[in-house]
Design an enzyme around this catalytic site. Structure first.
Site, PDB file in Angstrom:
ATOM      1  N   ASP A 120     -83.500   0.505  89.382  1.00 52.79           N
ATOM      2  CA  ASP A 120     -82.948  -0.132  88.185  1.00 52.79           C
ATOM      3  C   ASP A 120     -83.396  -1.588  88.157  1.00 52.79           C
ATOM      4  OD1 ASP A 120     -81.493  -0.670  85.935  1.00 52.79           O
ATOM      5  OD2 ASP A 120     -79.540  -0.182  86.781  1.00 52.79           O
ATOM      6  N   GLU A 123     -84.807   1.927  83.998  1.00 53.99           N
ATOM      7  CA  GLU A 123     -84.308   2.639  85.168  1.00 53.99           C
ATOM      8  C   GLU A 123     -84.853   4.061  85.200  1.00 53.99           C
ATOM      9  OE1 GLU A 123     -80.125   3.679  85.261  1.00 53.99           O
ATOM     10  OE2 GLU A 123     -79.957   3.225  83.119  1.00 53.99           O
TER      11      GLU A 123
END
Length: 431
Positions: free
Chosen positions: A14, A109
């Site tokens: 992420d 992500e």
């Protein structure tokens, strides 16, 4: 696979405060200062914020005016979705150089299954560290990595590692990691469900885990109760699915001031339909269903949808349906804050032979819109558009001024997500 992350084959990567981090990379003089990406003015909304701004309580989806009251020294930037998409493509290409099993969730992500990369690159923890170093060296931004045996735990692990960190949760450590977390950390627990669980005395994941599954099912419903019971014990059998087909895409617009003129609303619906159709064509999709979203001045929101007889990627057809849905609401000068158009139940264009059944008129519309796509690629967005969307002097017109740079998501905007191309966005760019 041996090593210090044995049994952990799933990575969740992420990007940290993705949009804001890319802006700081572009404006290095802002490094170490509070930066907000979003719209200015009374209707502006925060899309992303650096951690320096978050220390003041600024977060995504907060009105920009409130964010500036909390952090008056912040720099507000409008955002550049094309730049963020370019950086995202580079990052995802890096991930795919490690493993073909990459499941993007949004621009910033993705899940990776690295079970087949160990012999070449080592332990999953080493792969995570390698990815973090490569992202920083090549893109000048940081990311956080969760390493675990399942997607659910890996995602929670990356969240706990933020910013710029890595967390490994080995199979034997899952319960110690999960059970102290608040029940809101479980996937599928929104504000209403969390409130219900708190009323029942379940404050942590551990509290919920020790409630019998049947009790949860009676309180929350059979599916939700069973789902949360499994997650509370760390059981998540879902595999990493590379490039899962997108299920919907669309655009929405917040007006600069509330609008009660149906003519203005119709023009905005046409613009949003044209944009949505362009995204469908660029992705090779056809839409089976068209939906609209209408948000009123008091923030009450309604949606309506209609399934088409024939899937389409023609903007005029999306607009005809969206307008009919809006007109059927029978609104009498209601003050409207936001409208949106979304194409849903997408199918691949090549797998829908019924598209060949379009009549001459529909084919003519589609040919015209394809020509407009080519003009846009050559001369820029908006080079060709319906006359309805032009001012009398021939300049492009808008039904209302946008209050914020609104990356659609996702993502995946499309407001996009995997499973809905617009995830934040997917996904949430506020990582």
């Amino acid at each position: 696979m041996g090593g210090r992350a044995q049994g952990c084959t799933v990575l969740h990567v992420d990007m940290d405060a993705f949009f804001a981090s890319v802006e700081v990379r572009r404006h290095p003089e802002l490094a170490g200062t509070p930066v907000i990406v979003g719209g200015a003015g009374n209707r502006g909304v925060v899309t992303s914020a650096t951690y320096e701004a978050r220390r003041y309580g600024v977060h995504a989806a907060m009105p920009t005016a409130r964010a500036l009251r909390l952090c008056p020294t912040a720099t507000v930037l409008p955002g550049d979705l094309s730049l963020y998409a370019e950086v995202s493509r580079s990052v995802m290409a890096l991930f795919r150089s490690i493993t073909p099993l990459v499941e993007p969730l949004s621009l910033d992500e993705a899940f990776l299954d690295v079970s087949g990369a160990g012999r070449r690159l080592g332990d999953p923890a080493e792969i995570g560290e390698y990815l973090r170093a490569r992202v920083f060296d090549e893109q000048g931004i940081t990311c956080s990595v969760g390493v675990a045996g399942s997607k659910f735990v890996a995602k929670l692990a990356s969240t706990s590692a933020k910013p710029d960190g890595m967390r490994i949760v080995r199979p034997a450590e899952v319960m110690d990691f999960l059970h102290p977390l608040p029940v809101g950390a479980l996937w599928g627990v929104g504000p209403k469900t969390e409130e219900q669980l708190l009323r029942l005395g379940m404050r942590t994941v551990g509290d919920l885990a020790h409630v019998p599954a049947r009790t949860l099912q009676r309180a929350l419903g059979p599916a939700a109760g069973a789902h949360l019971h499994e997650l509370a014990w760390g059981r998540d059998p879902r595999r990493v699915v590379p490039d899962e087909p997108e299920k919907s895409t669309g655009h929405e617009e917040t007006f600069g001031t509330d609008v009660d003129d149906p003519v203005v609303i119709h023009r905005e619906l046409l613009l949003l339909s044209e944009r949505t159709a362009g995204r469908l064509r660029s992705g090779g999709w056809l839409a089976r269903t068209v939906s609209i979203k209408v948000r009123f001045a008091d923030f009450a929101t309604i949606t309506r949808s209609r399934t088409l007889d024939v899937p389409t990627d023609v903007g005029q057809e999306l607009y005809d349906t969206a307008r009919a849905l809006f007109d059927a609401l029978g609104l009498d000068r209601a003050r409207i804050r936001l409208v949106g158009v979304r194409a849903e139940r997408l199918v691949e264009a090549g797998s829908a032979p019924q598209q060949l059944e379009l009549g001459a008129r529909e084919h003519g519309r589609r040919d015209a819109e394809l020509a407009a796509d080519r003009a846009a690629r050559r001369f820029g967005a908006g080079a060709v558009r319906p006359a309805t969307l032009l001012h009398r002097d021939g300049r492009p017109g808008r039904a209302g001024r946008p209050s914020a740079a609104r990356p659609a998501a996702g993502g995946r905007t499309p407001g996009s997500t995997r499973g809905a191309p617009d995830r934040p966005a997917a996904g949430n760019p506020e990582g």
